[in-house]
Design an enzyme around this catalytic site. Sequence first.
Site, PDB file in Angstrom:
ATOM      1  N   SER A  64      37.108  43.458  62.687  1.00 58.91           N
ATOM      2  CA  SER A  64      36.503  43.885  63.965  1.00 58.91           C
ATOM      3  C   SER A  64      36.439  42.789  65.013  1.00 58.91           C
ATOM      4  O   SER A  64      36.208  43.092  66.194  1.00 58.91           O
ATOM      5  CB  SER A  64      35.092  44.412  63.727  1.00 58.91           C
ATOM      6  N   LYS A  67      38.483  43.386  67.986  1.00 52.31           N
ATOM      7  CA  LYS A  67      38.112  44.360  69.026  1.00 52.31           C
ATOM      8  C   LYS A  67      37.823  43.662  70.363  1.00 52.31           C
ATOM      9  O   LYS A  67      37.990  44.240  71.431  1.00 52.31           O
ATOM     10  CB  LYS A  67      36.895  45.172  68.575  1.00 52.31           C
ATOM     11  N   TYR A 189      45.639  50.369  65.734  1.00 51.23           N
ATOM     12  CA  TYR A 189      44.285  49.867  65.438  1.00 51.23           C
ATOM     13  C   TYR A 189      44.228  49.144  64.084  1.00 51.23           C
ATOM     14  O   TYR A 189      43.644  48.064  63.960  1.00 51.23           O
ATOM     15  CB  TYR A 189      43.295  51.049  65.485  1.00 51.23           C
ATOM     16  N   TYR A 240      26.573  45.436  65.634  1.00 50.51           N
ATOM     17  CA  TYR A 240      26.183  46.824  65.362  1.00 50.51           C
ATOM     18  C   TYR A 240      24.667  46.960  65.285  1.00 50.51           C
ATOM     19  O   TYR A 240      23.971  46.501  66.188  1.00 50.51           O
ATOM     20  CB  TYR A 240      26.895  47.330  64.098  1.00 50.51           C
ATOM     21  N   VAL A 258      34.493  42.763  58.921  1.00 51.82           N
ATOM     22  CA  VAL A 258      34.223  43.012  57.495  1.00 51.82           C
ATOM     23  C   VAL A 258      35.048  42.112  56.565  1.00 51.82           C
ATOM     24  O   VAL A 258      34.826  42.128  55.359  1.00 51.82           O
ATOM     25  CB  VAL A 258      34.415  44.485  57.071  1.00 51.82           C
TER      26      VAL A 258
HETATM   27  O1  DON Z   1      37.818  50.114  61.113  1.00 53.43           O
HETATM   28  C1  DON Z   1      37.314  49.489  60.196  1.00 53.43           C
HETATM   29  O2  DON Z   1      36.471  49.974  59.455  1.00 53.43           O
HETATM   30  C2  DON Z   1      37.748  48.052  59.996  1.00 53.43           C
HETATM   31  N1  DON Z   1      39.145  47.912  60.296  1.00 53.43           N
HETATM   32  C3  DON Z   1      36.956  47.114  60.851  1.00 53.43           C
HETATM   33  C4  DON Z   1      35.455  47.219  60.642  1.00 53.43           C
HETATM   34  C5  DON Z   1      34.728  45.937  60.837  1.00 53.43           C
HETATM   35  O3  DON Z   1      35.266  44.857  60.734  1.00 53.43           O
HETATM   36  C6  DON Z   1      33.261  46.048  61.045  1.00 53.43           C
HETATM   37  N2  DON Z   1      32.692  44.746  61.223  1.00 53.43           N
HETATM   38  N3  DON Z   1      31.777  44.176  60.813  1.00 53.43           N
END
Ligand code: DON
Length: 304
Positions: A64, A67, A189, A240, A258
């Site tokens: 993330s 992003k 994405y 978040y 993540v």
């Molecule tokens: O879309 C997802 O679930 C992952 N590619 C990215 C989520 C993420 O990194 C949330 N961050 N803490």
Amino acid sequence: MINFQSILASINEAASTENDRGKIADYIPELAKVNVNNFGIHLQDIHQNSFSAGNADERFSIQSISKVLSLSMALGQIGEKVWKRVDVEPSGDPFNHLSLLELENGIPRNPLINPGAIVIADILVSQLEYPKKDFLTFVRNIANDDTIDYDIDVAESEKRTGFRNFAAANLLKSYGNLDNEVEVVLDFYFHQCSLAMSCAQLTSTFFMFMNNGKCRRENIFLTISQVKRINAIMLTCGFYDEAGEFAFEVGLPGKSGVGGGIVALLPNKFCVATWSPGLNPKGNSKLGMLALEKLTTETELSIF
Ligand code: DON
């Protein structure tokens, strides 16, 4: 004069003796292969002096954190029109929740939760001739580092198990807030999220957010106003439903992923990145948050 090197060394020391390191994300199977004992920290100041400790040069999936980079590119492409399709309010919800999206008629709360980032991906797919290639070039240019690349195994792994993101994209499409095909947008994405970088590379990439939109070579990527907006969104939405806690403990704009990475910055002073793959229950790196709390407490440097 603050001795960053000795503070980073003591943070690394404390992390190495920590037994409770959180839980590795396994909903993307490829991420679960990483050793939970990794810990790295790298700080780069505004004069481009670098300090590091632990596994600061080992690459991991930035997830993330990407992003913020896709948002930056979208702002460069279509400017303020981005805000017609995604809002700028913290959600107070986990990154993958969909309930607000339905309540708010397909306008994601902000560009850092998954549905918001999927809308940004849609904008880039529409704008760019070769979306994956062009976005990678953009990131490499910001970082001045052509070795940065996607991790195709991670992207494919998420494509196979990203059911919630498919749900989010379909919901967006049903509200008319996705112009391209769901599969095409999510392919982009998943690739952007799979970008692999080390802590050191992350501080070079995020240098521009502490340097008024200028990268390390002083090329302008964002206006001062755009940097203000992106840093504000990182502070209020970057973690978040733990954004308040991160502001309270650390006091810097930042973004987590993540894969266990966190990048944070103090405008005109420094940019710092940590990596520890074990996550806390809110999905943010457990030791990374502790490390950054220690850094801003010991140095007495924060935006507050
Ligand atoms: O879309 C997802 O679930 C992952 N590619 C990215 C989520 C993420 O990194 C949330 N961050 N803490």
